[in-house]
Design an enzyme around this catalytic site. Structure first.
Site, short mmCIF file in Angstrom:
data_model
loop_
_atom_site.label_atom_id
_atom_site.label_comp_id
_atom_site.label_asym_id
_atom_site.label_seq_id
_atom_site.Cartn_x
_atom_site.Cartn_y
_atom_site.Cartn_z
N GLY A 105 0.80 -1.23 0.00
CA GLY A 105 0.00 0.00 0.00
C GLY A 105 0.83 1.27 0.00
N GLY A 107 2.65 2.21 -2.73
CA GLY A 107 2.83 2.70 -4.10
C GLY A 107 4.09 2.20 -4.79
N ALA A 111 5.81 3.89 -8.15
CA ALA A 111 7.12 4.54 -7.99
C ALA A 111 8.15 3.93 -8.95
CB ALA A 111 7.59 4.42 -6.54
N ASP A 152 -2.16 6.90 -6.95
CA ASP A 152 -0.76 6.52 -6.67
C ASP A 152 0.20 7.20 -7.64
OD1 ASP A 152 -1.81 4.81 -4.80
OD2 ASP A 152 -0.53 3.12 -5.36
#
Ligand code: PMV
Length: 313
Positions: A105, A107, A111, A152
């Site tokens: 959770g 991301g 990323a 995100d």
């Protein structure tokens, strides 16, 4: 061609996960204590067009051509090449690493995509702008979990605290007073695709009840935006607890996440909730300088695999 390096931070959702997939607002903040990094070296001597990808943490060590279309790392490389209209790049080797917990959770997928898009386009001498990176990373998010809201990739691309509504331009958040948060990793990996699909099944079975829960979460998110602007930490903590009750009703919490949140509150946190897809992943707690150490200890005693501190400023 010179070497190229790019990185992107992790993120947490402060308020509004899941409901954001259905058009409600959500609030997310970057977490710079963790990051994903993409490093590119020219592969002198390799035949033109040869791209080699290495990401030890996910067991990838292969030529781009050998990776399937659904592989998100390969998709990010291909997206950057396509966006620049480069059919055959000078040979290069791409290494990807990340300190962001996987499927937690925070991301990690977005990323990694953002870091790869920036590193590849930088290597080719045409760095993509934020807007384009964000749009491409959103397409790749769909490979990770079918129907992403886009929160995100947006918070990670811009590395800014955001108030986000799916399909709308992001809004930068105003923060009246810095906040101190602890992020406890439950150690249980829970793929977002699964929790998002579970909520969708619930919504299909009981549309009215779910729409009601989403709307209540949306109300909490708007109240949180105001409390953030005013720097009202007590109110934010209460809103976190209220959001957590609704996440429980959406059936994305778990006994372990509830125990972590309860431990944080007992140790003096102003509020606590799961963050992200749920059923595993992280619990976040709002703390102060006085309570931070005690809450961190309580998280560890309640079984947290790791605790990260972050500030929202
Ligand atoms: O933090 P993550 O990557 O688990 O994000 C999940 C956020 C959801 O709202 C559940 C899904 C989404 O696409 O917004």
């Amino acid at each position: 061609m010179a070497a190229s390096v790019a990185s992107a931070p992790g993120k947490i959702i402060l308020f509004g996960e899941h409901a954001v997939v259905y058009g409600q607002p959500a609030i997310a903040v970057p977490v710079t204590a963790v990051s994903a990094k993409a490093r590119i070296q020219p592969d002198i001597g390799a035949p033109g067009g040869r791209v080699w990808l290495r990401a030890e943490q996910v067991g990838v060590d292969a030529a781009l051509d050998e990776l399937p279309a659904g592989d998100p790392l390969a998709a990010a490389v291909r997206a950057a090449l396509d966006a620049l209209g480069v059919g055959q790049p000078p040979a290069f080797r791409l290494g990807v690493s990340s300190t962001i917990p996987l499927a937690g959770g925070m991301g990690s997928g977005a990323a990694v995509s953002v870091a790869i898009l920036r590193a590849v386009s930088g290597f080719l001498g045409h760095p993509l702008g934020d807007e384009q990176v964000n749009a491409l990373a959103f397409e790749i998010e769909k490979l990770h979990h079918g129907t992403p809201s886009g929160i995100d990739n947006t918070v990670i691309t811009y590395a800014q605290s955001i108030f986000f509504v799916k399909g709308q331009p992001m809004e930068r958040l105003s923060v009246g007073a810095p906040l101190q948060l602890l992020i406890a990793d439950s150690g249980a990996a829970a793929p977002t695709a699964e929790t998002v699909a579970a909520v969708r099944r619930g919504w299909e079975a009981e549309p009215q009840r779910y729409e009601g829960l989403f709307a209540q979460i949306g109300g909490i998110v708007r109240a949180a935006r105001a409390a953030l602007a005013e720097g009202d930490a007590a109110e934010l903590g209460a809103l976190m607890d209220a959001n957590q009750v609704l996440l429980q009703e959406l059936d994305v919490s778990s006994a372990q996440l509830e125990a972590l949140a309860a431990a944080a509150r007992s140790a003096g946190a102003l509020g606590a909730k799961l963050s992200g897809g749920g059923r595993g992943g992280n619990v976040i707690a709002l703390v102060s300088a006085d309570t931070s150490a005690g809450v961190e200890e309580a998280f560890r005693e309640a079984g947290a695999a790791a605790v990260i501190q972050t500030r929202v400023a």
